[in-house]
Design a protein around this motif. Sequence first.
Motif, PDB file in Angstrom:
ATOM      1  N   ASN A   9       1.153  -0.934  -0.533  1.00  0.00           N
ATOM      2  CA  ASN A   9      -0.163  -0.364   0.302  1.00  0.00           C
ATOM      3  C   ASN A   9       0.598   1.075  -0.321  1.00  0.00           C
ATOM      4  N   ALA A  10       0.398   2.319  -0.395  1.00  0.00           N
ATOM      5  CA  ALA A  10       0.967   3.563  -0.523  1.00  0.00           C
ATOM      6  C   ALA A  10       1.936   3.920   0.872  1.00  0.00           C
ATOM      7  N   ASP A  11       0.978   3.548   1.797  1.00  0.00           N
ATOM      8  CA  ASP A  11       1.627   4.050   3.442  1.00  0.00           C
ATOM      9  C   ASP A  11       2.521   3.448   3.707  1.00  0.00           C
TER      10      ASP A  11
ATOM     11  N   HIS B 165       9.342  -3.871   1.903  1.00  0.00           N
ATOM     12  CA  HIS B 165       8.847  -2.484   2.084  1.00  0.00           C
ATOM     13  C   HIS B 165       7.525  -3.215   2.486  1.00  0.00           C
ATOM     14  N   CYS B 166       7.010  -3.539   3.413  1.00  0.00           N
ATOM     15  CA  CYS B 166       6.400  -4.115   4.429  1.00  0.00           C
ATOM     16  C   CYS B 166       6.383  -3.398   5.797  1.00  0.00           C
ATOM     17  N   SER B 167       5.496  -2.835   6.257  1.00  0.00           N
ATOM     18  CA  SER B 167       5.594  -2.078   7.929  1.00  0.00           C
ATOM     19  C   SER B 167       5.551  -2.785   8.902  1.00  0.00           C
ATOM     20  N   GLN B 168       4.385  -4.472   8.332  1.00  0.00           N
ATOM     21  CA  GLN B 168       4.505  -5.071   9.329  1.00  0.00           C
ATOM     22  C   GLN B 168       5.647  -5.848   8.805  1.00  0.00           C
TER      23      GLN B 168
END
Length: 332
Positions: free
Chosen positions: A49-51, A131-134
Amino acid sequence: MLLIHGSLTLAVAAALTVAPATTAHEATRTADQVLRVYTNNIENLVRNNADGSCTRISGPDHLTSMLVDDNGKPGTSGVRAPDLLIVQQVRGTGQATAYADQLSAKFGYPAGTYRAIVAWDDPEQWGGSHHCSQQSLGDLKKRQTNGIIYNTRTLGLAETSKYWSAGWLKPGTSYSGGAGCTLYKPPSNDDAAANKHKWKRTSAIAARFTIKGTGTSVFAASMHLPEQNGKNACAGPGDPGIANSGIKVGADATRLMNASAVRVIGIDANRTGIARTTLGGFGMTGYGAKATMGTRKIDHLFVKGAVRPSPVDHTVNSTKSNHLALYAFITV
């Protein structure tokens, strides 16, 4: 049941389930059937996702978003069972088999009706966050390979190819029309510990099928080229690839392709500006001109065959992946 050919695995979707035999009605129908083909980098069914967050996508949701009717619309009663799904970035036999079973269930078929071929059965992990914050979702993208899912009701598997490796220009190496390129494979691939096995995500695979009822031979291949192909086209040592695209077809796959009347290749080339005529030497044409990832057209579907017109330029805008799917309905 697993049929293993070197590092290549043919994953049968359910060990004790036998796909239904083709009926006389189905055999008759194949005489003028439409071969429905899709290609998509499914990103391990994890969407960025963009965020900076990521979303896990279920196989059924992804399939519903990607499969379309003759008007290019998903989710309608006119959506027919596909014959070939060419996929990039699956975690291996386990995910490919589960995805194939979910496709079977979607159309009311027994498990095992759709089967999967993958380049690597269980590729090792590589990379960091993806590139995943999780991190738990990023971890789902650490195993990557390429595959082909096929419908046993309409297609019989004749032969699989050996995998073949992509090319790349190692950072810090000068480039001139292919000079400087090497195989993206040990010992010339990413040598950092985190990326040790990254090259397996770019191992290409192909197979030859026959259409049941007609005997028409069909070739299909799945490719995923390194990100570095975007700046410097590399297909192998000193080789910029076909028409400076970074694309090549392995020798074993070429043998299968030359024996096939219908040919389809799905590629995440990580490169823009690849012309629809790039594989014209193989009698193939590219379909779909729209951007497939953000503003970039980096995914390609090349076909030799009578492709029916598409009202949406062969590009499925609703695809639940970082990449939009491409499709071709081929009269055979």
